[in-house]
Design an enzyme around this catalytic site. Structure first.
Site: not given
Ligand code: PPS
Length: 570
Positions: A196-198, A202, A205, A291-293, A332, A435, A450, A477
Site C-alpha cells: 500500500q502506498t500514497r 523510490h 520501497h 514504519r508509521d503505517h 529501509m 471581490v 462571509r 476573512a
Molecule cells: S469578509 O468578512 O471577509 O467576507 O469581508 P470582506 O469581503 O473583506 O468585506 C469587508 C468590507 O466590507 C465592508 N463592510 C463590513 N465589514 C465587516 N463587517 C460588516 N458587517 C461590514 N459591512 C460592510 C467594510 O468596508 C470592509 O472593508 P475593508 O476593506 O475590510 O475595510
C-alpha cells in the site's frame, strides 16, 4: 475465524455492484430524494459496492457505528476498524424518514446507488475522533475532516448499486476485487504480497517490496491509493506515472500494479487493519506494514500521533482472525559501504548509513537540487519534477486577513506593485471590495455569506496559483475554519502565505476611514467585524504585521523577504 473468512472472502460478490437495483427499482428511484455524494463519499460507495469493503453492504447504521468505535467490530462480531458513514446536512436529514429510499448521485447527477435509510442520528464527533484517531487534535487530517468538513447527521442503510462511479483516468489500471482475484487465478498466483502506498516509490520501497515477495516466495501487488490521501501529497497522476516507471525495474511476471480508489483517513493502527481487510478482499495473502503505517506524521508541536510500530503491534494482535499475514518492515536505509539497502534493524553501528527523509526530498525538489542515484531512479525524479517544479516556478497565494481598516488593501496594493515592478511573475489582486463587486455582489455579511465569499476567493486563488500564477487576496476573512479550508485547497498545488494584518481594533476604529465603525457602534450596521461579529485571529500566520509600527512599503517589503526566504521569489 471461519465466519470472518467467509464474510471477507466467500461472500464477496463476483460481479460489480453487489446487490444491484432492478430496472423497475431504477425507474422508481427517479422520484426519490437525492443526495449528491462528496468526493470522500464517492470513494467509499465505490468500494462498498464493488466488495472491497466486504462485509459492508451499505453505510453503517448506528449500532454498527457504535460497535466499530468501541470495539473495532461490527455488531456481527467481525473486525472492522473504520466507521464508513454517510454524512448529510441536517436539512436533508430532516426531509427524509427512516425506512425511506433515497438516491445517491455523483457530481454530474448520475445515480450511483439507492439506499434504504435504516438509521439517522447526530454523531458525537469528538468521541468519534478519540476512538478512531486517538486524538481530537484538529491538525490531524482525519480529525479535521470529521470536525470541520463532514456534515452533522449520519444516515445508515443498505445500498443497491445502479451505476458504478466513472473514471476516465488510468482505466486499465483500475480493478474491482473480483477482477483482481480473477487475474491472480489466471496467472496462477497463489501467494500475493500487497504493498500500500500514497507516495511515489523510490529505491528503498522497491527493495522493501522485493524482499517481502522473496521472503514469502510470493508475487507482488503494488496497490497505491488514488482516491484521497493526505492533503499536500503528490497528485495521483504524477504518482501513477512514477509507479509505471518503477514497475519496469521488477523482474518480469512477478509484479502487478492496480490502483485503489480509497479515501484514506490517516488513522494509523486502525487504518492498517482496514487496509489489510481490503487487500484480503482483493485476494492478497500477505500485506506489508512498514514504519508509521498510514500515520499523518507529527502534530504541529512535533509529537507523533502514533508510535512508529504501533500499527504493526495492533495488527499482530488480530492477525490470526484477519486471515491475511502481516509482513512487518522496519525502515529501509542505504548502507553506503555495501551499496545496498537494509532494514535498519539489520544494520550494525560500524556501517555508514544514508537516508533522505520525505521532508528533505521535498525540499530538494522544491529547490531544484540534484537527487542522488542511490535514492531514486532518474526517470522517477524527472516525472516528479515535471509537475513539481522548483519553488520559484510554482504559483502561490498571499492571503491577507485582518479587521476592516487594518491596512490590508494598502499593503496588498504595495505588494502588487512591487511584484509587477520586478516583472518575474503574473499577479492578480483579489481585494475585499473588488471581490464583493465582481464575485460576490449578492452576498451580505452573515456568517454563511462571509464563508461563501472567502471560499469563492479561495477557489479563484487556487486556480490562479495552480497554474503558476500569484494571487494576492485581501478580505477580512474573520473565521479560522474557513481560512484553514482555503489554505488546504491552495496547498494541494501551490504555496499559501497567510499575512495577519494585526492592527488593533482601537486603532482601526480611530482611523475609521469609511465611517463604518461609528455606524456599527450606533447600531446602524449590524454584525460588524470586531464590534458585534467575531474576528478570530490566526495563530500560525506566516507573517504578522502591525501597521502601527510599519509603513505600507516596509510591510510589503517584509512579505517579499518572507517569500524570498521560502524560495517563491529570487
Ligand atoms: S469578509 O468578512 O471577509 O467576507 O469581508 P470582506 O469581503 O473583506 O468585506 C469587508 C468590507 O466590507 C465592508 N463592510 C463590513 N465589514 C465587516 N463587517 C460588516 N458587517 C461590514 N459591512 C460592510 C467594510 O468596508 C470592509 O472593508 P475593508 O476593506 O475590510 O475595510
Amino acid at each position: 475465524m471461519g465466519a470472518f473468512k467467509e464474510a471477507h472472502g466467500g461472500v464477496l460478490k463476483e460481479g460489480y455492484l453487489g446487490d444491484s437495483a432492478s430496472e423497475e427499482e431504477k425507474a422508481k428511484a427517479k422520484d426519490y430524494k437525492s443526495w449528491d455524494l462528496g468526493p470522500r463519499q464517492l470513494c467509499d460507495i465505490e468500494l462498498i459496492l464493488d466488495g472491497a469493503f466486504s462485509p459492508l453492504e451499505g453505510f453503517l447504521g448506528r449500532e454498527d457505528y457504535e460497535a466499530v468505535l468501541a470495539e473495532m467490530r461490527l455488531t456481527s462480531g467481525l473486525l472492522w476498524p473504520i466507521p464508513i458513514t454517510l454524512d448529510v446536512t441536517a436539512e436533508f436529514a430532516d426531509s427524509i424518514n427512516e425506512g425511506e429510499w433515497i438516491a445517491l448521485r455523483d457530481p454530474e447527477g448520475v445515480m450511483v446507488a439507492t439506499m434504504e435509510v435504516a438509521d439517522k442520528w447526530s454523531p458525537e464527533k469528538a468521541g468519534e475522533a478519540t476512538s478512531v484517531f486517538g486524538t481530537e487534535n484538529p491538525a490531524h487530517p482525519g480529525v479535521d475532516y470529521l470536525l470541520n468538513q463532514a456534515n452533522e447527521v449520519y444516515l445508515g442503510g443498505k445500498l443497491k448499486g445502479v451505476e458504478p462511479p466513472l473514471h476516465y483516468d488510468f482505466r486499465l489500471l483500475r480493478d474491482t476485487p473480483a477482477e483482481l482475484r480473477g487475474r491472480f487465478r489466471k496467472l496462477g498466483w497463489r501467494k500475493v504480497v500487497a504493498f500500500q502506498t500514497r507516495n511515489p516509490m523510490h529505491r528503498a520501497h522497491q527493495e522493501l517490496t522485493f524482499r517481502a515477495a522473496k521472503e514469502h516466495e510470493a508475487n507482488l501487488l503494488i496497490q497505491p491509493v488514488v482516491g484521497m490521501t493526505r492533503p499536500g501529497d503528490i497528485d495521483h497522476y504524477t504518482r501513477v506515472r512514477c509507479y509505471e516507471r518503477i514497475l519496469e525495474k521488477y523482474p518480469e511476471q512477478t509484479t502487478t500494479l492496480s490502483l485503489l480508489n480509497l479515501a484514506m483517513r490517516m488513522a494509523g493502527p486502525r487504518e492498517a487493519l482496514w487496509h489489510a481487510i481490503i487487500r484480503k478482499n482483493f485476494g492478497c495473502t500477505h500485506f506489508i506494514v512498514g514504519r508509521d503505517h498510514a500515520g499523518p506524521g507529527k502534530t504541529p508541536e512535533g509529537e507523533p500521533y502514533y508510535g512508529p510500530y504501533e500499527a504493526q503491534e495492533l495488527f499482530k494482535k488480530h492477525e490470526a482472525e484477519l486471515d491475511i499475514t502481516m509482513v512487518p518492515f522496519q525502515q529501509m536505509v542505504y548502507v553506503e559501504d555495501r551499496a545496498q539497502y537494509l532494514p535498519v534493524d539489520e544494520t550494525t553501528p560500524d556501517m555508514k548509513i544514508k537516508t533522505i527523509t520525505g521532508t528533505e526530498f521535498r525540499r530538494r525538489l522544491a529547490e531544484g537540487l540534484e537527487m542522488p542515484d542511490w535514492f531514486s531512479y532518474p526517470e522517477i525524479v524527472e516525472e516528479l519534477r515535471k509537475m513539481h517544479p522548483a519553488r520559484h516556478r510554482q504559483g502561490f497565494v498571499v492571503f491577507f486577513t485582518g479587521l476592516s481598516g487594518s491596512g490590508k488593501s494598502t499593503i496588498a496594493n504595495a505588494l502588487l506593485v512591487k511584484m509587477l515592478e520586478s516583472g518575474d511573475r503574473r499577479v492578480t489582486l483579489l481585494d475585499g471590495d473588488v471581490v464583493r463587486k465582481n464575485l460576490s455582489s449578492e452576498l451580505g455579511f452573515s456568517k454563511e455569506h462571509r464563508d461563501l465569499n472567502i471560499l469563492r476567493i479561495g477557489y479563484v486563488a487556487s486556480e490562479i496559483s495552480k497554474h503558476s500564477g500569484v494571487a494576492i487576496c485581501a478580505p477580512i476573512a474573520p473565521y479560522t475554519a474557513t481560512r484553514r479550508q482555503v489554505r488546504a485547497l491552495v496547498e494541494e498545488n501551490a504555496g499559501f502565505i497567510e499575512v495577519h494584518v494585526a492592527t488593533p481594533l482601537e486603532v482601526c476604529e480611530k482611523r475609521d476611514r469609511k465611517g463604518l465603525y461609528a455606524k456599527a457602534r450606533a447600531g446602524l450596521i449590524k454584525g460588524f467585524t470586531g464590534i458585534d461579529d467575531p474576528y478570530e485571529a490566526p495563530e500560525n500566520a506566516e507573517v504578522v504585521l502591525d501597521t502601527e509600527a510599519l509603513s505600507p512599503e516596509l510591510a510589503a517589503h517584509r512579505i517579499l523577504v518572507k517569500l524570498e526566504s521560502l524560495g517563491y521569489i529570487r
